[in-house]
Design a protein around this motif. Structure first.
Motif, short mmCIF file in Angstrom:
data_model
loop_
_atom_site.label_atom_id
_atom_site.label_comp_id
_atom_site.label_asym_id
_atom_site.label_seq_id
_atom_site.Cartn_x
_atom_site.Cartn_y
_atom_site.Cartn_z
N ARG A 286 0.84 -1.21 0.00
CA ARG A 286 0.00 0.00 0.00
C ARG A 286 0.87 1.26 0.00
NH1 ARG A 286 -5.60 1.24 -0.51
NH2 ARG A 286 -5.47 3.50 -0.40
N TYR B 86 2.13 2.10 -3.31
CA TYR B 86 1.03 2.57 -4.16
C TYR B 86 0.74 4.03 -3.86
CZ TYR B 86 -3.40 2.54 -6.65
OH TYR B 86 -4.42 2.81 -7.53
N THR C 270 -1.43 -11.80 -6.20
CA THR C 270 -2.49 -10.84 -5.89
C THR C 270 -2.23 -9.53 -6.63
OG1 THR C 270 -2.38 -11.80 -3.70
CG2 THR C 270 -3.85 -9.91 -4.00
N TYR D 263 -3.22 -5.67 -6.46
CA TYR D 263 -3.88 -4.64 -5.64
C TYR D 263 -4.10 -3.40 -6.50
CZ TYR D 263 -2.39 -7.44 -1.63
OH TYR D 263 -2.20 -8.45 -0.74
N SER D 264 -5.26 -2.82 -6.34
CA SER D 264 -5.51 -1.59 -7.07
C SER D 264 -6.68 -0.86 -6.42
CB SER D 264 -5.85 -1.90 -8.54
OG SER D 264 -6.22 -0.72 -9.19
N GLU D 265 -6.76 0.46 -6.65
CA GLU D 265 -7.89 1.20 -6.09
C GLU D 265 -9.11 1.07 -7.00
OE1 GLU D 265 -6.56 5.18 -5.20
OE2 GLU D 265 -6.52 4.66 -3.08
#
Lengths: 308, 444
Positions: free
Chosen positions: B90, B93, B117, B119-121
């Motif tokens: 995070r 990011y 995995t 991860y993204s908003e």
């Protein structure tokens, strides 16, 4: 010489008889009236002459020989229920109908233009029919009926849908065509036009001819011995029950209607009136075709009721 | 004859000059192209317009991060494993201040089946997931195979993977062999069958409306005082039939042009499709990938192996027969009513038969030579639709002959029946009629 000769024609539809032994002769060049109440069988007869339907028995002669399909090119028919293609251009439409009647294209074209000019419709030639007023559409329909110079013209209620000015123009055209030699068969309820233009008539009621002949002769034979009498000033007509009875005044005219008693002839009555009253004029009243029509139709009705 | 010609010419001209005809004839092929082409075009524009996005990779395994290669849409940046881990993904990011589209974490045990995995908003794009899945799966499989230490194992496996290609070859009587394609035959049959169905219904309705229009316009009595009702009816049927043939001819020409153009730029076309199939998911991607030059060539060969001339002429014959059969009945329906909206009671049985024909046709796709298909391709009311399905599968000539004879004999019968109904119906106004009246009119 009769142009159409109808001999004992019978036409039955499932359930009812439309024509029951109808005979009729239309002389060449005559204007002939075909009268009768709705449902009497007029349209059935006209459709048979037009070869749209066929009689079950009897004969139809055209110009002396039995009518055949090709004879339709010699007939122009304006049905009571009429119409044209709304989306088709006026000139195309007339030329199409003329060619269906066997006219060559180029002649149909030039004739159509001549007729359109006669009716002041030249500028509408290239327009679709639906853009024309109802009166103009009726004129186009009339042109389409007569363009192929038919020797027999059949008009079913030709004046319905025309205003008085256009109706008069139409009447003049019909009379002109008649003068040029066309035989004309009129089917109508309009009794005034019958008196004005028809020489002969057939009255059809309940699938049968109930009255037939020359219009003037029919009117004379149906006369009720009524004369109209005009007297000087405010003079009153004396009562003479043994000679005549005075009919109640129907309108505000100066004339008094009297019905002569049976056995009294016109000359006798007029002689007496001339001697005893300040007589200024008189004329015999013949029944109108309208009255004869209604009387005859009602008579056949009562006689049929009696039979039943 | 002269009158019939005149009537045919009028009907033809009136229809062909109408705006609706010109529009449908010109726009229908365009519409089909647009329907097929728009999704592809949109997908293409969608990809072409977007910027390259940066995706960070946290490689805890330390081995496979490099396996994910950049694409036209994504640029992959590796983050070193000692500073980055799944727990602080995070941070990276957030630090990137919107520069990163997503962070991919490859776990240490990825070769033991631990999941990767992303991860993204925002929602992760399916094409990104597919790309990572494919590249990592390939690399890890290879690495595992290598770890067995068997020399040449990769080659052995490659050689033992067999994809059996089933090719159908048709023997013709002269002994030559033609490569045929069952799929193409099937599609062609379906298209022709639907076409016949659509045309017969469409033109049947046109005839009926034309008849009702003439009746409500009251022109019919004027016309039949010049010609026979039969001539008027046949003139309308034949005139509008010619309009149908004109439409087919125009469409055939347009489709040939489009096919020719497509053929010459087929490579380009398939290139675009290959790109776009990304959005259709992995399966399509693989399918597109497998469309190599060989299969392209074989599809083209199969397309040209179909005997278009024979099929097209059969199609026209069946189309005309079916059209005559149904159009005459539609004309009879129109003559019996005063307004088109009243015609439902008469046309619904016709519609019903047509729909049965269509379903029978579709059912025959699986077994175009079976007893059901054979029977339905003989029955005149269904044969124009069903025979279209069978045609590309080489129907015996005698069957076509018998079926055509039956069709045309029945069509002659329906024309006769229809003309009896028509000549009475067009002159009757006002009263509503039922089937009983129609039977009475046929008997005369």
């Amino acid at each position: 010489m009769n142009y159409i000769e109808i001999k004992d024609v019978v036409k039955r539809y499932s359930g009812h008889t439309a024509l029951n032994g109808v005979s009729m002769s239309v002389p060449k060049g005559c204007i002939y009236g075909l009268l009768g109440p709705n449902g009497a069988g007029k349209t059935s007869l006209i459709r048979i002459i037009n070869r749209i339907t066929h009689q079950d028995s009897g004969e139809v002669l055209l110009d002396g020989r039995p009518i055949v399909d090709d004879d339709v090119t010699r007939i122009g028919y304006l049905p009571e229920e009429r119409g044209l293609y709304k989306k088709m251009k006026v000139l195309d439409q007339i030329v199409y109908l003329a060619r269906l009647k066997g006219m060559p294209r180029s002649i149909a074209y030039s004739e159509a233009m001549a007729w359109l000019e006669r009716f002041n419709l030249t500028e509408w030639a290239g327009k679709k029919l639906e853009t024309l007023s109802k009166g103009m559409q009726q004129k186009v329909q009339f042109i389409a009926t007569v363009i192929h110079r038919p020797q027999l013209l059949i008009f079913d209620e030709p004046f319905s849908g025309f205003d008085p000015v256009n109706a008069e123009q139409l009447k003049q055209e019909i009379l002109r065509l008649n003068k040029e030699g066309a035989t004309i068969l009129f089917s109508t309820h309009n009794m005034e036009s019958v008196e004005a233009v028809c020489e002969q008539i057939s009255l059809i009621n309940h699938s049968q001819v109930v009255l037939q002949g020359n219009v003037n002769e029919i009117r004379r034979s149906h006369k009720k011995n009524i004369i109209a009498v005009a007297l000087e000033g405010d003079a009153k007509l004396p009562e003479r029950p043994e000679l005549y009875s005075i009919l109640p005044a129907q309108d505000s005219t100066q004339e008094t209607m009297v019905k002569l008693q049976q056995g009294v002839n016109v000359r006798e009555a007029i002689a007496w009136l001339n001697d005893n009253c300040p007589l200024t004029g008189f004329h015999e009243i013949l029944p109108s075709m309208h009255e004869i029509f209604i009387d005859t139709v009602n008579n056949t009705k009562t006689s049929q009721n009696e039979e039943a | 004859m002269k009158k019939l010609k005149l009537i045919i010419a009028r009907e033809y001209k009136a229809m062909v000059m109408s705006k609706s005809f010109i529009l449908t004839t010109m726009l229908m092929p365009l519409l089909i192209v647009v329907c097929g082409g728009v999704p592809a075009l949109i997908g293409y524009l969608n990809d072409a317009g977007s910027d390259v996005e940066k995706v960070a990779i946290i490689d805890e395994s330390g081995r496979y991060g490099a396996a994910v290669t950049d694409t036209e849409l994504y640029q992959f940046v590796a983050l070193k494993g000692d500073t980055a881990s799944a727990t602080n993904a995070r941070e990276f990011y957030d630090k990137s201040s919107g520069d990163l589209a997503a962070v991919v974490v490859i776990p240490a045990a990825v070769d033991q089946g631990a999941p990767v995995t992303v991860y993204s908003e925002s929602t992760v794009n399916i094409s990104l997931k597919d790309h990572i899945n494919r590249e990592l799966s390939d690399t890890i499989t290879r690495a595992k195979l290598a770890s067995y230490g068997i020399e040449g194992l990769q080659e052995m496996i490659d050689n033992s993977t067999v994809d059996v290609d089933v090719k159908s070859v048709k023997w013709s009587n002269d002994g030559s062999e033609n490569e045929s394609s069952t799929e193409i035959a099937m599609v062609l049959g379906m298209v022709l069958s639907l076409f016949t169905y659509m045309f017969v219904l469409m033109y049947g309705a046109m005839i009926m409306n034309g008849v009702v229009e003439e009746k409500t316009n009251r022109i019919v009595e004027v016309i039949v005082s010049s010609c026979k009702p039969f001539q008027l009816m046949m003139g309308k049927i034949l005139g509008i039939g010619l309009v149908g043939l004109t439409q087919i001819a125009v469409w055939t020409v347009l489709v040939s042009i489009v096919m020719g153009v497509c053929g010459s730029i087929a490579g380009v076309g398939f290139g675009i499709m290959g790109d776009n199939s990304v959005m259709l998911g992995g399966a399509a991607q693989q399918a597109a990938a497998s469309v190599d030059e060989d299969t392209m060539a074989s599809i083209m060969r199969s397309l040209f192996s179909v005997n278009y001339a024979a099929i097209l002429s059969c199609f026209v014959l069946y189309f005309l027969g079916g059209y005559l059969l149904y159009a005459s009945l539609f004309a009879a329906c129109g003559s019996a009513v005063d307004q088109a909206s009243d015609a439902g009671q008469f046309t619904s049985p016709l519609m019903f038969i047509m729909i049965i024909a269509l379903y029978a046709g579709m059912a025959c796709i699986d077994n175009p030579s079976g007893p059901m298909a054979t029977a339905c391709s003989m029955i005149p009311f269904t044969s124009p639709v069903v025979m279209m399905i069978r045609l590309p599968y080489d129907v015996p000539f005698w069957q076509i002959l018998v079926s055509l004879l039956l069709l045309y004999a029945t069509a002659a019968g329906t024309v006769w029946v229809a003309s009896r109904i028509y000549r009475t119906g067009i002159l009757l106004y006002g009263k509503k009629h039922g089937f009983k009246d129609l039977f009475k009119w046929v008997k005369g």
